[in-house]
Write a protein that holds these residues in place. Sequence first.
Motif, PDB file in Angstrom:
ATOM      1  N   UNK A   8       0.828  -1.212   0.000  1.00 20.46           N
ATOM      2  CA  UNK A   8       0.000   0.000   0.000  1.00 20.46           C
ATOM      3  C   UNK A   8       0.861   1.260   0.000  1.00 20.46           C
ATOM      4  N   UNK A   9       0.399   2.255  -0.701  1.00 22.83           N
ATOM      5  CA  UNK A   9       1.137   3.523  -0.763  1.00 22.83           C
ATOM      6  C   UNK A   9       1.073   4.229   0.579  1.00 22.83           C
ATOM      7  N   UNK A  10       2.165   4.868   0.931  1.00 22.21           N
ATOM      8  CA  UNK A  10       2.208   5.626   2.180  1.00 22.21           C
ATOM      9  C   UNK A  10       1.508   6.959   1.997  1.00 22.21           C
ATOM     10  N   UNK A  11       0.855   7.431   3.039  1.00 16.82           N
ATOM     11  CA  UNK A  11       0.265   8.775   2.945  1.00 16.82           C
ATOM     12  C   UNK A  11       1.361   9.815   2.724  1.00 16.82           C
ATOM     13  N   UNK A  12       0.991  10.933   2.128  1.00 17.75           N
ATOM     14  CA  UNK A  12       1.949  11.995   1.805  1.00 17.75           C
ATOM     15  C   UNK A  12       2.753  12.456   3.017  1.00 17.75           C
ATOM     16  N   UNK A  13       2.120  12.587   4.198  1.00 21.99           N
ATOM     17  CA  UNK A  13       2.853  13.087   5.358  1.00 21.99           C
ATOM     18  C   UNK A  13       3.926  12.099   5.814  1.00 21.99           C
ATOM     19  N   UNK A  14       3.728  10.804   5.574  1.00 21.64           N
ATOM     20  CA  UNK A  14       4.740   9.805   5.928  1.00 21.64           C
ATOM     21  C   UNK A  14       5.897   9.852   4.939  1.00 21.64           C
ATOM     22  N   UNK A  15       5.600  10.098   3.663  1.00 18.76           N
ATOM     23  CA  UNK A  15       6.650  10.154   2.645  1.00 18.76           C
ATOM     24  C   UNK A  15       7.615  11.293   2.931  1.00 18.76           C
ATOM     25  N   UNK A  16       7.107  12.381   3.491  1.00 22.42           N
ATOM     26  CA  UNK A  16       7.953  13.542   3.745  1.00 22.42           C
ATOM     27  C   UNK A  16       8.837  13.391   4.974  1.00 22.42           C
ATOM     28  N   UNK A  17       8.657  12.315   5.741  1.00 30.21           N
ATOM     29  CA  UNK A  17       9.516  12.063   6.893  1.00 30.21           C
ATOM     30  C   UNK A  17      10.861  11.573   6.364  1.00 30.21           C
ATOM     31  N   UNK A  18      11.965  12.184   6.824  1.00 33.41           N
ATOM     32  CA  UNK A  18      13.265  11.755   6.313  1.00 33.41           C
ATOM     33  C   UNK A  18      13.576  10.314   6.727  1.00 33.41           C
ATOM     34  N   UNK A  19      14.364   9.615   5.930  1.00 28.26           N
ATOM     35  CA  UNK A  19      14.700   8.238   6.268  1.00 28.26           C
ATOM     36  C   UNK A  19      15.546   8.158   7.537  1.00 28.26           C
ATOM     37  N   UNK A  20      15.448   7.029   8.218  1.00 29.14           N
ATOM     38  CA  UNK A  20      16.265   6.802   9.406  1.00 29.14           C
ATOM     39  C   UNK A  20      17.702   6.522   8.985  1.00 29.14           C
ATOM     40  N   UNK A  21      18.583   6.628   9.933  1.00 28.47           N
ATOM     41  CA  UNK A  21      20.008   6.420   9.647  1.00 28.47           C
ATOM     42  C   UNK A  21      20.273   5.029   9.064  1.00 28.47           C
ATOM     43  N   UNK A  22      19.642   4.008   9.614  1.00 24.60           N
ATOM     44  CA  UNK A  22      19.881   2.647   9.103  1.00 24.60           C
ATOM     45  C   UNK A  22      19.329   2.480   7.686  1.00 24.60           C
ATOM     46  N   UNK A  23      18.257   3.204   7.358  1.00 23.94           N
ATOM     47  CA  UNK A  23      17.741   3.158   5.992  1.00 23.94           C
ATOM     48  C   UNK A  23      18.736   3.799   5.029  1.00 23.94           C
ATOM     49  N   UNK A  24      19.317   4.924   5.445  1.00 22.56           N
ATOM     50  CA  UNK A  24      20.315   5.584   4.605  1.00 22.56           C
ATOM     51  C   UNK A  24      21.531   4.689   4.396  1.00 22.56           C
TER      52      UNK A  24
END
Length: 150
Positions: A8-24
Amino acid sequence: MLVVTLRPQRPRDVVNVPPRRRQLVAGYALTPFLAVYGGFFSGGYVTLLTAAFLTAFRMPFPRAVATTKVINVASSLVATLIFARKGAVDWQLGLVLSGVMHVGVTLRAKWTMRLDERWVHRLFATTVLLAFKTLALGVPWSRLLNGQVL
């Protein structure tokens, strides 16, 4: 890629949250790994890179696709130079294909930018599903696993 595309697609406000360090860290580790994979096998590496950018860097879908296209152009240019140096390029055919592809890509990009992001995602998901169907049903697995030549 199938899981990333169909989730499922993430809501727009979740997409704008920067990635966590481990994701980067995962994204920056996957990128060169997938580049090496792409250099050896080519097939599907841009799609895998898109999935990595969507999940690790939390990029919106159009940005992830656009970023991977730039990487693909750069890697294709390097490959072209290497093959050209070895005399393995059919320049006449390559120029014709390049011209036709340029027209197609330009039209596709203009058309895609007019579409809502959800529709672009749906078209991409359809393509991935068709590729999965081809892989699952169109490959003669029994012959390949028995070592028979196709």
